[in-house]
Design a protein around this motif. Structure first.
Motif, PDB file in Angstrom:
ATOM      1  N   UNK A   1      -9.183  -8.849  -9.875  1.00 47.27           N
ATOM      2  CA  UNK A   1      -8.739  -8.468  -8.853  1.00 47.27           C
ATOM      3  C   UNK A   1      -7.466  -7.716  -8.965  1.00 47.27           C
ATOM      4  N   UNK A   2      -7.067  -7.160 -10.272  1.00 41.90           N
ATOM      5  CA  UNK A   2      -5.987  -6.557 -10.603  1.00 41.90           C
ATOM      6  C   UNK A   2      -6.140  -5.145  -9.958  1.00 41.90           C
ATOM      7  N   UNK A   3      -5.158  -4.616  -9.467  1.00 45.42           N
ATOM      8  CA  UNK A   3      -5.540  -3.532  -8.566  1.00 45.42           C
ATOM      9  C   UNK A   3      -4.038  -3.049  -7.651  1.00 45.42           C
ATOM     10  N   UNK A   4      -4.147  -2.260  -6.689  1.00 45.00           N
ATOM     11  CA  UNK A   4      -2.985  -1.944  -5.869  1.00 45.00           C
ATOM     12  C   UNK A   4      -3.516  -2.209  -4.636  1.00 45.00           C
ATOM     13  N   UNK A   5      -2.743  -3.099  -3.886  1.00 40.07           N
ATOM     14  CA  UNK A   5      -3.158  -3.607  -2.349  1.00 40.07           C
ATOM     15  C   UNK A   5      -2.117  -2.983  -1.442  1.00 40.07           C
ATOM     16  N   UNK A   6      -3.041  -2.072  -0.525  1.00 38.02           N
ATOM     17  CA  UNK A   6      -2.320  -1.321   0.416  1.00 38.02           C
ATOM     18  C   UNK A   6      -2.382  -2.053   1.782  1.00 38.02           C
ATOM     19  N   UNK A   7      -1.255  -2.501   2.482  1.00 37.04           N
ATOM     20  CA  UNK A   7      -1.365  -2.960   3.857  1.00 37.04           C
ATOM     21  C   UNK A   7      -1.146  -1.516   4.885  1.00 37.04           C
ATOM     22  N   UNK A   8      -1.912  -1.551   6.059  1.00 37.04           N
ATOM     23  CA  UNK A   8      -1.839  -0.542   6.714  1.00 37.04           C
ATOM     24  C   UNK A   8      -1.929  -0.996   8.332  1.00 37.04           C
ATOM     25  N   UNK A   9      -1.196  -0.348   9.253  1.00 36.02           N
ATOM     26  CA  UNK A   9      -1.126  -0.594  10.502  1.00 36.02           C
ATOM     27  C   UNK A   9      -1.855   0.438  11.408  1.00 36.02           C
ATOM     28  N   UNK A  10      -2.582   0.117  12.477  1.00 33.33           N
ATOM     29  CA  UNK A  10      -3.162   1.325  13.229  1.00 33.33           C
ATOM     30  C   UNK A  10      -2.067   1.555  14.459  1.00 33.33           C
ATOM     31  N   UNK A  11      -1.501   2.732  14.228  1.00 32.18           N
ATOM     32  CA  UNK A  11      -0.275   3.311  14.800  1.00 32.18           C
ATOM     33  C   UNK A  11      -0.926   3.401  16.257  1.00 32.18           C
ATOM     34  N   UNK A  12       0.006   2.660  17.467  1.00 27.05           N
ATOM     35  CA  UNK A  12      -0.647   2.978  18.759  1.00 27.05           C
ATOM     36  C   UNK A  12      -0.283   4.068  19.123  1.00 27.05           C
ATOM     37  N   UNK A  13       0.548   5.024  18.709  1.00 32.63           N
ATOM     38  CA  UNK A  13       1.022   6.216  19.154  1.00 32.63           C
ATOM     39  C   UNK A  13       0.141   7.366  18.909  1.00 32.63           C
ATOM     40  N   UNK A  14      -0.926   7.150  18.009  1.00 29.53           N
ATOM     41  CA  UNK A  14      -1.997   8.088  17.556  1.00 29.53           C
ATOM     42  C   UNK A  14      -3.433   7.565  17.743  1.00 29.53           C
ATOM     43  N   UNK A  15      -4.186   8.790  17.539  1.00 27.13           N
ATOM     44  CA  UNK A  15      -5.740   8.602  17.737  1.00 27.13           C
ATOM     45  C   UNK A  15      -5.980   7.997  16.282  1.00 27.13           C
ATOM     46  N   UNK A  16      -6.059   6.348  16.354  1.00 29.00           N
ATOM     47  CA  UNK A  16      -6.614   5.621  15.357  1.00 29.00           C
ATOM     48  C   UNK A  16      -5.872   6.017  13.958  1.00 29.00           C
TER      49      UNK A  16
END
Lengths: 112, 112
Positions: free
Chosen positions: B83-98
């Motif tokens: 499981x050692x790795x870099x973990x990224x959180x991301x949000x799907x921005x409502x102002x853009x196309x996905x």
């Protein structure tokens, strides 16, 4: 199912030279994305295609970067001329729907 | 605004649980994602949660969403060295196309 393919995997160029990256998305995926990931940061969207049309290129430095997606399948991203700050990993992703994006292994660019 | 923040580093002992935290700014985000990146590789989609859910569980992974505080967490049960790795959180921005907005990533180190 084959994943997103990118080439080359690594590229070293001198500043002011030109470079091109290639991406082959997962078969049937209509949406294709190019991201720039600078060391120590998360990916940042450069350009997004829906089939062969651009839907978002607001973050693309258009004075030096260009991208195209011919026939709605493969895509190329070009930098001309390159600057030192363009050193990064360039990630291509594709999506079958609005919910999921699948990433390729990336191209690591070093500009000296 | 578009901003996703994560702590940069987490160290855990093998077999313990890991909790990686993330805050985001776009209250209209419809989906929130967790990606994993191993050295030299692209981003692997781990899981995502729709904004009308509070929790999602998938084998060893549990995602908790607190919309009021705009806080997202990823819990990995029985953490392994793989499981050692870099973990990224991301949000799907409502102002853009996905368009996805990524955090800078949390480096998870698992030690014996």
């Amino acid at each position: 199912e084959a994943g997103v393919a990118q080439s080359p995997r690594y590229k070293i160029i001198e500043k002011r030279q030109s470079v091109a990256f290639w991406c082959n998305p997962i078969s049937g995926h209509a949406t294709l994305y190019w991201y720039q990931q600078i060391l120590g940061q998360g990916p940042k969207l450069l350009i997004q295609f829906q089939n062969n049309g651009v839907v978002d290129d607001s973050q693309l430095p258009k004075d030096r970067f260009s991208a195209e997606r011919l026939k709605g399948v493969d895509s190329t991203l070009k930098i001309q001329p390159a600057k030192l700050e363009d050193s990064a990993v360039y990630l291509c992703a594709s999506s079958p729907s609005s919910n999921e994006q699948y990433f390729g292994p990336g191209t690591r660019l070093t500009v000296t | 605004g578009e901003d996703v923040e994560q702590s940069l580093f987490l160290s855990v002992r093998e077999g313990d649980s890991s909790v990686i935290n993330c805050t985001y700014t776009d209250s209209s985000s419809t989906y929130l994602y967790w990606y994993k990146q191993e050295p030299g590789a692209g981003l692997q989609l781990l899981t995502y949660i729709f904004s009308n859910m509070d929790m999602k569980q998938d084998q060893r992974l549990t995602v908790l969403l607190n919309k009021k505080d705009k806080h997202l967490s990823l819990r990995i049960a029985d953490t392994q060295t793989g499981d050692s790795a870099i973990y990224f959180c991301a949000e799907r921005f409502s102002g853009g196309y996905n368009k996805l907005i990524f955090g800078a990533g949390t480096r998870l180190a698992v030690h014996p």
